[in-house]
Design a protein around this motif. Structure first.
Motif, short mmCIF file in Angstrom:
data_model
loop_
_atom_site.label_atom_id
_atom_site.label_comp_id
_atom_site.label_asym_id
_atom_site.label_seq_id
_atom_site.Cartn_x
_atom_site.Cartn_y
_atom_site.Cartn_z
N LYS A 118 -41.60 22.79 9.49
CA LYS A 118 -40.82 23.85 9.19
C LYS A 118 -39.82 23.85 10.24
O LYS A 118 -38.59 24.10 9.95
CB LYS A 118 -41.58 24.99 9.36
CG LYS A 118 -42.50 25.27 8.18
CD LYS A 118 -43.67 26.59 8.30
CE LYS A 118 -44.22 27.00 7.08
NZ LYS A 118 -45.17 28.15 7.30
N ASP A 119 -40.10 23.59 11.63
CA ASP A 119 -38.99 23.60 12.48
C ASP A 119 -38.11 22.62 12.26
O ASP A 119 -36.90 22.81 12.47
CB ASP A 119 -39.55 23.54 13.83
CG ASP A 119 -40.69 24.74 14.37
OD1 ASP A 119 -40.35 25.73 13.85
OD2 ASP A 119 -41.64 24.32 15.28
N LEU A 120 -38.48 21.59 11.85
CA LEU A 120 -37.89 20.42 11.47
C LEU A 120 -36.68 20.62 10.44
O LEU A 120 -35.43 20.65 10.57
CB LEU A 120 -38.57 19.21 11.12
CG LEU A 120 -37.77 17.91 10.51
CD1 LEU A 120 -36.74 17.44 11.74
CD2 LEU A 120 -38.42 16.87 10.15
N ALA A 153 -31.02 22.65 8.71
CA ALA A 153 -30.36 23.81 8.09
C ALA A 153 -29.39 24.21 8.82
O ALA A 153 -28.24 24.37 8.69
CB ALA A 153 -31.07 24.64 7.49
N THR A 154 -29.91 24.42 10.33
CA THR A 154 -28.64 24.99 11.29
C THR A 154 -27.55 23.97 11.44
O THR A 154 -26.52 24.17 11.80
CB THR A 154 -29.49 25.50 12.30
OG1 THR A 154 -30.30 24.60 12.95
CG2 THR A 154 -30.50 26.60 11.97
N THR A 155 -28.04 22.71 11.70
CA THR A 155 -27.30 21.52 11.79
C THR A 155 -26.11 21.48 10.97
O THR A 155 -24.96 21.20 11.00
CB THR A 155 -28.03 20.14 12.01
OG1 THR A 155 -28.76 20.25 13.31
CG2 THR A 155 -27.04 19.02 12.31
N PHE A 156 -26.51 21.71 9.69
CA PHE A 156 -25.83 21.73 8.43
C PHE A 156 -24.64 22.89 8.67
O PHE A 156 -23.24 22.31 8.56
CB PHE A 156 -26.25 21.69 7.28
CG PHE A 156 -25.59 21.87 6.00
CD1 PHE A 156 -24.96 20.67 5.49
CD2 PHE A 156 -25.17 23.26 5.14
CE1 PHE A 156 -24.26 20.72 4.14
CE2 PHE A 156 -24.38 22.98 4.13
CZ PHE A 156 -23.76 22.03 3.62
N VAL A 157 -25.06 23.96 9.11
CA VAL A 157 -24.06 25.02 9.33
C VAL A 157 -22.73 24.62 10.22
O VAL A 157 -21.78 24.78 10.04
CB VAL A 157 -24.87 26.18 9.48
CG1 VAL A 157 -23.63 27.25 9.84
CG2 VAL A 157 -25.56 26.86 8.34
N GLU A 158 -23.59 24.04 11.48
CA GLU A 158 -22.73 23.82 12.51
C GLU A 158 -21.69 22.79 12.14
O GLU A 158 -20.48 22.91 12.68
CB GLU A 158 -23.66 23.25 13.88
CG GLU A 158 -24.49 24.15 14.35
CD GLU A 158 -25.63 23.49 15.18
OE1 GLU A 158 -25.48 22.21 15.32
OE2 GLU A 158 -26.33 24.17 15.88
N HIS A 159 -21.84 21.89 11.19
CA HIS A 159 -20.96 20.71 10.69
C HIS A 159 -20.03 21.28 9.59
O HIS A 159 -19.05 20.78 9.39
CB HIS A 159 -21.64 19.50 10.61
CG HIS A 159 -22.25 18.81 11.58
ND1 HIS A 159 -23.26 17.76 11.47
CD2 HIS A 159 -22.30 19.17 12.82
CE1 HIS A 159 -23.76 17.50 12.57
NE2 HIS A 159 -22.92 18.19 13.57
N ASN A 160 -20.37 22.27 8.93
CA ASN A 160 -19.69 22.64 7.79
C ASN A 160 -19.44 24.04 7.64
O ASN A 160 -18.75 24.51 6.57
CB ASN A 160 -20.70 22.34 6.40
CG ASN A 160 -20.92 20.98 6.42
OD1 ASN A 160 -20.08 20.31 5.90
ND2 ASN A 160 -22.05 20.62 7.04
N TYR A 161 -19.38 24.89 8.78
CA TYR A 161 -19.03 26.44 8.61
C TYR A 161 -17.67 26.63 8.31
O TYR A 161 -17.24 27.77 7.97
CB TYR A 161 -19.45 26.91 10.01
CG TYR A 161 -18.61 26.68 11.12
CD1 TYR A 161 -17.58 27.60 11.30
CD2 TYR A 161 -18.89 25.62 11.78
CE1 TYR A 161 -16.78 27.30 12.67
CE2 TYR A 161 -18.07 25.44 13.07
CZ TYR A 161 -16.94 26.20 13.35
OH TYR A 161 -16.07 25.89 14.33
N ARG A 162 -16.81 25.69 8.52
CA ARG A 162 -15.41 25.75 8.21
C ARG A 162 -15.07 25.94 6.89
O ARG A 162 -13.91 26.31 6.50
CB ARG A 162 -14.55 24.82 9.07
CG ARG A 162 -14.80 24.57 10.53
CD ARG A 162 -13.63 23.81 11.08
NE ARG A 162 -13.89 23.59 12.77
CZ ARG A 162 -14.85 22.95 13.36
NH1 ARG A 162 -15.86 22.35 12.79
NH2 ARG A 162 -14.87 23.06 14.72
N HIS A 163 -15.84 25.23 6.19
CA HIS A 163 -15.77 24.94 4.78
C HIS A 163 -15.98 26.55 3.92
O HIS A 163 -17.23 26.96 4.17
CB HIS A 163 -16.48 24.18 4.09
CG HIS A 163 -16.23 22.60 4.85
ND1 HIS A 163 -14.93 22.04 4.28
CD2 HIS A 163 -16.80 21.76 5.41
CE1 HIS A 163 -14.89 20.83 5.13
NE2 HIS A 163 -16.13 20.84 5.61
#
Length: 283
Positions: free
Chosen positions: A175-177, A182-192
């Motif tokens: 679950k932690d993984l 998911a949070t890494t995805f946000v960090e890389h894509n929040y600008r979109h």
């Protein structure tokens, strides 16, 4: 129970996600040993009867000795050095599958069995027996199609994961993984501006509802709330440390509409972007 010795190669390798390379079973003679050797792919042995030992080298180069018997098994990782030896008095018989593919690493990781902990023990005799049945369906086939073999390989892998003792211990870590992914995805894509929770779930190879459930459980907020929180904190950094216009900052954090951005920022920090900047600007 006696088993026939069988060795077979998979007829083709056109399956990308998961494929077989070789499979079979063997009744070993007393003290029969294989290795030290390495494999190019994942190789799982399930012990049908008798007993033996496994010498397995961990990720630090240290060799460990494991005593194994019927109902257990062991997994060899690609490139890992192993030697396995049948007992002198009660030599084992085992069946094996060698597999690999784009999804293999993730599937193996979900069993909790690693190069440092290579032994398989089952939490459920029922699931274990079903897993063995799927292995034998592959090994004892009489000229079945490659699609038949791959279908049973997927069934085997599902039961391999669900029956593994280490998988039960791994659930919290998994679950932690997933949350980190998911949070890494946000960090890389929040600008979109058009990223969605579905995109996050797809990135993690998870069902959208399941991601929402574990995100709420671990993070105490929904994925959407986290995305908004992350964007607003990035906006606050830009307001504090740059002279960029609010409209430009709005676009940089995924809000093409400045009015929507200002409303969301005020809901988060209690002040409009302009007023927040006046009180917190560093330059």
């Amino acid at each position: 129970m006696a088993y026939d010795n069988i060795f077979k190669l998979f007829p083709n390798e056109r399956y990308m996600d998961i494929t077989l390379y070789q499979y079979g079973m063997e009744q070993c003679s007393a003290s029969y040993s294989y290795g030290p050797a390495t494999r190019n792919h994942y190789l799982f042995h399930y012990i049908l009867s008798g007993k033996g030992t496994l010498q397995s080298t961990d990720t630090n180069g240290k060799t460990h000795l494991y005593h194994l018997s019927a109902g257990s098994g062991f997994l060899i990782y690609p490139g890992q050095i192993n030697t396995y030896t049948a007992d002198n008095d009660h030599p084992w018989s085992y069946c094996w599958l060698e597999f690999d593919g784009m999804k293999a690493k993730d599937i193996v990781a979900s069993t909790g069995i690693t190069a440092d902990m290579p032994v398989y023990h089952a939490t459920s005799n029922t699931l274990r027996d079903e897993m063995k049945k799927e292995m034998l369906s592959i090994i004892q086939n009489d000229g079945q199609t490659s699609l038949y073999l791959i279908g049973h390989l997927y069934q085997f892998l599902d039961l391999f994961v669900r029956s593994s003792f280490n998988h039960t211990k791994l659930q919290g870590n998994l679950k932690d993984l997933y949350i980190r992914e998911a949070t890494t995805f946000v960090e890389h894509n929040y600008r979109h501006p058009d990223i969605t929770i579905k995109d996050m779930a797809t990135f993690c190879s998870l069902n959208q509802n399941y991601l929402a459930k574990i995100f709420k459980e671990v993070m105490k907020q929904t994925p959407q709330q986290f995305l908004i929180y992350y964007r607003m904190n990035k906006a606050a950094e830009l307001l504090k440390h740059t002279m960029l216009p609010v409209g430009e900052i709005s676009k940089q954090v995924g809000y093409p509409n400045q009015l929507n951005f200002s409303r969301t920022f005020k809901n988060t920090f209690g002040k409009s972007p302009q007023n927040w900047r006046k009180e917190n600007r560093m330059i």
